[in-house]
Design an enzyme around this catalytic site. Structure first.
Site, PDB file in Angstrom:
ATOM      1  CB  SER A 242      -0.940  -0.130   1.331  1.00 58.40           C
ATOM      2  OG  SER A 242       0.116   0.100   2.351  1.00 58.40           O
ATOM      3  CE  LYS A 243      -0.530   6.638  -3.448  1.00 59.63           C
ATOM      4  NZ  LYS A 243      -1.952   6.827  -3.870  1.00 59.63           N
TER       5      LYS A 243
END
Ligand code: GLU
Length: 474
Positions: A242-243
């Site tokens: 994920s980010k």
């Protein structure tokens, strides 16, 4: 001909060049270099709604920064729609594909039936053997591949091994939509064939596509490329990237102050290894790289490791080259741009002079930029809390005693100022550190900096004395 390896990187320009894409490009590039072949770049811009020029620029820019551009000009997929359609029509003419006039309502009914029977939805082949003349005049149609109805499709993958798909599960998928535009499945195969691609190295989210694509090659009698589907990158905790984990664009890594060579070294190790080697040049990686050595299990992205590698690269980079990388990095962060705005030749010279000391303490160019702050800080300097604490009565006393002695120094340098400070410390019965600490606080506003006498040398006589004066009289 047959032995020249051709790989390709085929990003969809619907967003930035993300870190997983950069690794895919790197693996394609390494394999091409290892074999003396070439890597081509194809921009898969067929999704007209989501493809943007900004994304194309970001991808090209990211690849350029990493030194992973393909050979020659990139090929744009959308521009070849005509050629893709031509192949579909040829397939219809040769009976390898057929026109399907099923209506939306019919397809919907097929889906509903499948759901009711607990099967995955798939096209039931109702136009496979029907004559198009049975369709209403001018009715819209799609072109579907005439898949083998029995048996299996084997994807013999260099990374995943032999992966088998039942043909009845793959169904007669669409090659050409009713508006005449090619599907991704068709466009990729035609382009890879026309570009002479021998090795398709890409994310393993495309593994099922490889089975379908194999059937297009088979139907056309084209050579199927070697497949290598590489596992996705996971976060440090094993979850999908994920980010927060680092699923960012390559431009974000540039802005975080990583050197392209360090990032490539790190990415190469992410899912591929050569013994226990962690730090290696790209030339070494080119020599060692084998597609077969790519790991089958997902790699985990680890920022701490990337940072360590980057720190090693920073220290190993010659000062002039590092300074160039630093200057090239500045436009990519707010603080860097602010520095650029005031970066005249004298300031540049000071930063260059401080670089050897600064790079010892910096793992990234961002940290290097931060380390520079004392050089261009404006008087009176803002003090960090711990630095302010060093400037108590005793600290200021030290500075007051040092100021006239330093004022007397004519030939200003790290060595000459060090001699003066040492002599004073000895006379006053102080450890050198007791004199150096308040000096550092007064001159940098911080408790850490490059060697203190280098700081005096970099700031120069006038600025040093002025900063000390601010504390002694202020
Ligand atoms: N354009 C596809 C993507 O960005 C890659 C297709 C391929 O490599 O075959 O995921």
């Amino acid at each position: 001909m047959a032995d020249t390896v051709v790989t390709r990187f085929a990003p969809s320009p619907t967003g930035y060049l993300h870190i997983g894409g950069a690794r895919t490009a790197l693996f394609n590039w390494l394999w091409a270099r290892h074999t003396g072949g070439k890597m081509l770049l194809r921009i898969e811009d067929t999704d007209r709604e989501r493809s943007t020029d900004a994304a194309i620029d970001a991808i090209l820019d990211g690849l350029r920064w990493l030194g992973l551009e393909g050979e020659g000009e990139p090929l744009f997929q959308f521009a070849r729609a005509q050629r893709h359609a031509e192949v579909a029509h040829e397939m219809v003419a040769r009976g390898l594909a057929y026109r399907c006039f099923a209506t939306q309502a019919e397809l919907e009914a097929m889906r509903e039936l499948a759901a009711k029977e607990g099967r995955p939805p798939r096209y039931d082949g109702r136009w496979r053997d029907r004559d198009p003349s049975e369709a209403p005049e001018g009715a819209p149609f799609v072109v579907r591949l005439r898949m083998p109805q029995e048996g299996e499709t084997v994807v013999d993958d260099l990374v995943q091994g032999k992966v088998t798909f039942r043909n009845d599960v793959l169904d007669d998928f669409i090659l050409l939509r009713s508006d005449g535009t090619p599907t991704y499945m068709l466009a990729v195969v035609v382009d890879d064939h026309d570009m002479g691609v021998t090795h398709v190295i890409r994310g393993d989210d495309h593994l099922t596509n490889a089975a379908r694509q194999s059937q297009i090659y088979r139907a056309m009698g084209w050579d199927v490329p070697a497949w290598a589907h590489i596992p996705l990158i996971h976060g440090a905790d094993g979850a999908k990237l994920s980010k927060r984990h680092g699923a960012l664009g390559v431009d974000a890594y540039r802005a975080m102050g990583y050197l392209p060579d360090a990032l490539k070294n790190y990415l190469a190790r992410l899912g591929w290894s050569h013994g226990d080697d962690e730090i290696f040049s790209m030339d070494q990686a080119i020599g060692w790289f084998e597609v077969r050595d790519i790991n089958k299990s997902a790699a985990r992205f680890d920022f701490a490791k990337l940072e360590n590698i980057n720190g090693l690269y920073m220290r190993a980079t010659p000062d002039d080259a590092l300074f160039d990388a630093f200057l090239a990095f500045l436009p990519h962060t707010d603080e860097g741009r602010a520095l650029l705005a005031i970066l005249d030749e004298p300031l540049k010279a000071k930063i260059r002079m401080a670089l050897p000391g600064l790079k010892e303490r910096a793992k990234t160019l961002v940290e290097l930029l931060d380390g520079c702050r004392f050089i261009h800080a404006v008087r009176p300097l803002a003090m960090e809390e711990k630095a302010a604490a060093l400037l108590d009565a005793a600290g200021v006393g030290v500075l007051a005693a040092l100021l006239p002695r330093l004022e007397a120094v004519e030939d200003w340098s790290a060595a000459s100022t060090e001699a003066v400070v040492r002599a004073y410390a000895e006379e006053a019965g102080l450890k050198l550190g007791k004199a150096a600490q308040p000096l550092r606080a007064a001159l940098t506003g911080r408790t850490t900096s490059p060697g203190i006498f280098d700081v005096l040398a970099v700031l120069g006589r006038e600025e040093t004395l002025a900063r000390l004066g601010d504390r002694v009289t202020g």
